[in-house]
Design a protein around this motif. Sequence first.
Motif, short mmCIF file in Angstrom:
data_model
loop_
_atom_site.label_atom_id
_atom_site.label_comp_id
_atom_site.label_asym_id
_atom_site.label_seq_id
_atom_site.Cartn_x
_atom_site.Cartn_y
_atom_site.Cartn_z
N GLU A 65 0.83 -1.21 0.00
CA GLU A 65 0.00 0.00 0.00
C GLU A 65 0.86 1.26 0.00
N LYS A 66 1.90 1.22 0.85
CA LYS A 66 2.73 2.41 0.96
C LYS A 66 3.52 2.66 -0.33
N VAL A 67 4.03 1.59 -0.90
CA VAL A 67 4.80 1.73 -2.14
C VAL A 67 3.91 2.36 -3.23
N ILE A 68 2.70 1.86 -3.33
CA ILE A 68 1.77 2.37 -4.35
C ILE A 68 1.48 3.85 -4.12
N LYS A 69 1.21 4.16 -2.86
CA LYS A 69 0.88 5.54 -2.53
C LYS A 69 2.05 6.46 -2.87
N ASP A 70 3.24 6.03 -2.49
CA ASP A 70 4.43 6.85 -2.71
C ASP A 70 4.74 7.02 -4.20
N LEU A 71 4.52 5.92 -4.95
CA LEU A 71 4.77 6.00 -6.39
C LEU A 71 3.79 6.97 -7.03
N GLU A 72 2.58 6.89 -6.54
CA GLU A 72 1.55 7.75 -7.09
C GLU A 72 1.92 9.22 -6.89
N LYS A 73 2.40 9.50 -5.67
CA LYS A 73 2.80 10.87 -5.35
C LYS A 73 3.89 11.36 -6.30
N LEU A 74 4.77 10.43 -6.66
CA LEU A 74 5.88 10.81 -7.53
C LEU A 74 5.46 10.81 -9.01
N GLY A 75 4.22 10.41 -9.24
CA GLY A 75 3.75 10.37 -10.63
C GLY A 75 4.37 9.23 -11.42
N LEU A 76 4.78 8.19 -10.73
CA LEU A 76 5.46 7.09 -11.43
C LEU A 76 4.57 5.88 -11.66
N LEU A 77 3.32 6.01 -11.24
CA LEU A 77 2.40 4.91 -11.45
C LEU A 77 1.62 5.18 -12.72
N GLU A 78 1.87 4.39 -13.75
CA GLU A 78 1.23 4.68 -15.03
C GLU A 78 -0.22 4.27 -15.05
N LYS A 79 -0.49 3.02 -14.68
CA LYS A 79 -1.88 2.56 -14.64
C LYS A 79 -2.00 1.30 -13.78
N ILE A 80 -3.24 0.98 -13.47
CA ILE A 80 -3.51 -0.23 -12.70
C ILE A 80 -4.55 -1.04 -13.44
N GLU A 81 -4.28 -2.31 -13.63
CA GLU A 81 -5.27 -3.18 -14.27
C GLU A 81 -5.70 -4.25 -13.28
N ASP A 82 -6.97 -4.67 -13.41
CA ASP A 82 -7.40 -5.82 -12.62
C ASP A 82 -6.73 -7.06 -13.18
N TYR A 83 -6.38 -7.96 -12.30
CA TYR A 83 -5.66 -9.14 -12.78
C TYR A 83 -5.85 -10.29 -11.79
N THR A 84 -6.38 -11.39 -12.29
CA THR A 84 -6.49 -12.56 -11.40
C THR A 84 -5.31 -13.49 -11.69
N HIS A 85 -4.72 -13.93 -10.62
CA HIS A 85 -3.57 -14.82 -10.79
C HIS A 85 -3.54 -15.86 -9.69
N GLN A 86 -2.63 -16.80 -9.84
CA GLN A 86 -2.52 -17.90 -8.89
C GLN A 86 -1.56 -17.49 -7.77
N VAL A 87 -2.05 -17.56 -6.55
CA VAL A 87 -1.20 -17.19 -5.42
C VAL A 87 -0.84 -18.46 -4.65
N PRO A 88 0.44 -18.65 -4.34
CA PRO A 88 0.85 -19.86 -3.63
C PRO A 88 0.43 -19.82 -2.16
N LYS A 89 -0.11 -20.94 -1.70
CA LYS A 89 -0.57 -21.04 -0.31
C LYS A 89 0.05 -22.26 0.35
N CYS A 90 0.22 -22.20 1.64
CA CYS A 90 0.71 -23.34 2.42
C CYS A 90 -0.38 -24.41 2.48
#
Length: 718
Positions: free
Chosen positions: A328-353
């Motif tokens: 969350e913090k990285v995204i917020k900070d990037l946004e502030k710097l104007g370095l976040l170009e875009k965000i897309e929805d994306y479903t992917h496989q997440v590894p679980k124990c």
Amino acid sequence: MEELSKELSKGYEPKEVEDKIYEFWQKTGYFNPDKLPKRCKKPYSIVIPPPNVTGNLHMGHALNATIQDILIRWKRLNGYKTLWLPGMDHAGIAAQNVVEKKLRKQGLSRFDLGREKMIEKIWEWKGEYGDIILNQLKKIGSSCDWSRTRFTLDDEYAKAVKIAFARYYKKGWIYQGERIVNWCPRCQTSLSDLEIEHKEEKGHLWYIKYPLLGKFKKFIVVATTRPETMLGDTGVAVNPKDKRYENLIGKKVVLPLVNREIPIVADRLIDKEFGTGAVKITPAHDLNDYEIGLRHNLGSISIINERAKLTEKVPIPYQGLSVKDAREKVIKDLEKLGLLEKIEDYTHQVPKCYRCNRTIELILSKQWFLKMDKLAGLAIRSIKNKNTRFQPKRWEKPYFDWLKNVRDWCISRQIWWGHRLPIWQCQNKDKQFLSLEKPKKCEVCGKCKPEQISDVLDTWFSSALWPFAALGWPEKTKDLREFYPTNVLSTARDIINLWVARMIFSGDEFIKKEPFKDIYIHATVLTRDGKRMSKSLGTGINPMGLIERYGADATRFGIIWQVTENQDLRFVEDNIVMGKKFCNKIWNASRFVMMQVGKQKLEIKKPKIDAKNLTLADKRILKKLDKTIKDIDANLEKFQFGKAAQTLYDFFWHDFCDKYIEVAKKQDTKETKNTLLYVLLSCLKLLHPFVPFVTEEIYQKLPIKNKEKSLMIEKWSE
RNA sequence: GGGCGCGUAGCUCAGUUGGUAGAGCGCUUCGUUUACACCGAAGAUGUCUCGGGUUCGAGUCCUGACGCGCCCACCA
């Protein structure tokens, strides 16, 4: 009639019979191959897939227990010296988790107790609850030799594990290395690839602008599902054939938020089509990135620790944050710097124990590995040579696919419940050595008191030795000589690679023989609507409940009725009802035959089909009986359990009861009485592997002279 | 992305090498005849997911499509 009905109730009552009969069986000793009649010479053996100590019988177990018991009882009736060896698996992580959960309720963690106390606690727990599943196996009628019960953590077994480890070690196949491993932040241990479950999750694909070094307002855009890992980036990679980035290869970018200069490299692993075609490289937390990092000398920076918190290697504002907060913090900070170009929805496989369902982190860690190249070769060869066969054959494919691409096996775990690696650490030098017992002196410096390393082995390392370790290996026991290799392994498809493959190469490596001739992969039991049975979904059906309501025989018969070569089996309770009715039918047909024959004990003889004084009906039923026996044998030989059950059902109900008994009512001859009794006895034998309780109960009451002590050791087709 | 399995009676499933569709449960009618009503006898019920092909003939073989389920995989 009056007297008989006192003995045989009008309906079959499993509750009054089952426990009594099981106790009787145990007293006969016939579950133990050494106590079978001398004529039983040829060995036939099955080792049970040892259920977890933490386990409770579920439908899969019930099915598998029934399958194995049918095979064992069938072969026992055919005069084999049968051994079905039972046991339990210590289930490293699973068992530890159960006790940890209990502790947590008291506000404690395992670290509060310390290693020794914790292990003590687990043993205590095992003593208290560990036998539950074995008792449930008894309830369903399993004719295991309980005198040979093994536990994968008992002393003799531990010896086998150590010897196996040492042999691999001396061959140079075990090594320690810093690798990317799957790490469960909750269980606090590494996990093998097979202990990971991928679950689909809705996430995002973030497009982040990385400024090019020395070029004002020029960027290369990377797409990632895990922006927080950028803090550990040591490079950006593109496909060498990607025209868009051709002139950027070799240039540098300034990693935002960190201000580290990192290179742009070209690597064939990168897919031009995905995202922007440019990928951020985090060697310490991604397997691909690790490889790319090695190829291009990018180095690696570990930014996530064992607790899934950011390390001191990241800029101060991010240190100590959880992965989620960091994102969350990285995204917020990037946004502030104007370095976040875009965000897309994306479903992917997440590894679980697979034990606690927590999201797995990939981290760099020092672990022990077993080299797989040679061993995988052995496992492949065993099946290719047909020394061992999968039934049905189609399961070969996933087996081969896995073995052909298998990576070295991470065998160390950072838990406490399990077999400790027989490796000792010199206190003076950073060196370790192998010793099966506590060493008297240090083999490195000769002076210090070395300490055993704290890791334990992957539970599957010890499970892999099961077929021979359970028979007494490394000692050269009589059992090992007699019962190894075993005849059949019956198991579920989800552990083909996790367990079966590893048993095969272990057997090949240590005994020079594959541990079984046939590997029967049974169907997976699903719910009526094709859903997985699971506790958490509440879709599970408890076999103990079925046994309670319908009896063990009915439960066995109802399940086995449905067993075909299909991958899945949708469980329907109707079939258990059918099983119950069938048991009742067997009971009543037997009651009728006994009424007809009277109380006087007869010497039972196989009637000759061409005898003159037999009627057409007599001859017909005898002929059909012969055919039925042949069919059942053929079906069981091919592991077609459902078909065997259906053939039997059909013969008993329709040919014997509906037709022959009806005719027999009008044929009051000696021959008919003999035929009735003979066919009934034959049916009891044929039925016994499927519905052992009711058949034994009836057998005990049959008025015949030449009887065995138990139906279990009757002669199949005489 | 790759692999595997399945789609046949209301439900769960059989259907061997192609030759008029079967079982259990459910349903209808009849039946208290020397075991069993947890029974017996008789019966109804199917465009075998859909196209195309091979064949004298296809539920069965080939080939597409659709649907369902499972497994494997380091596409960020």
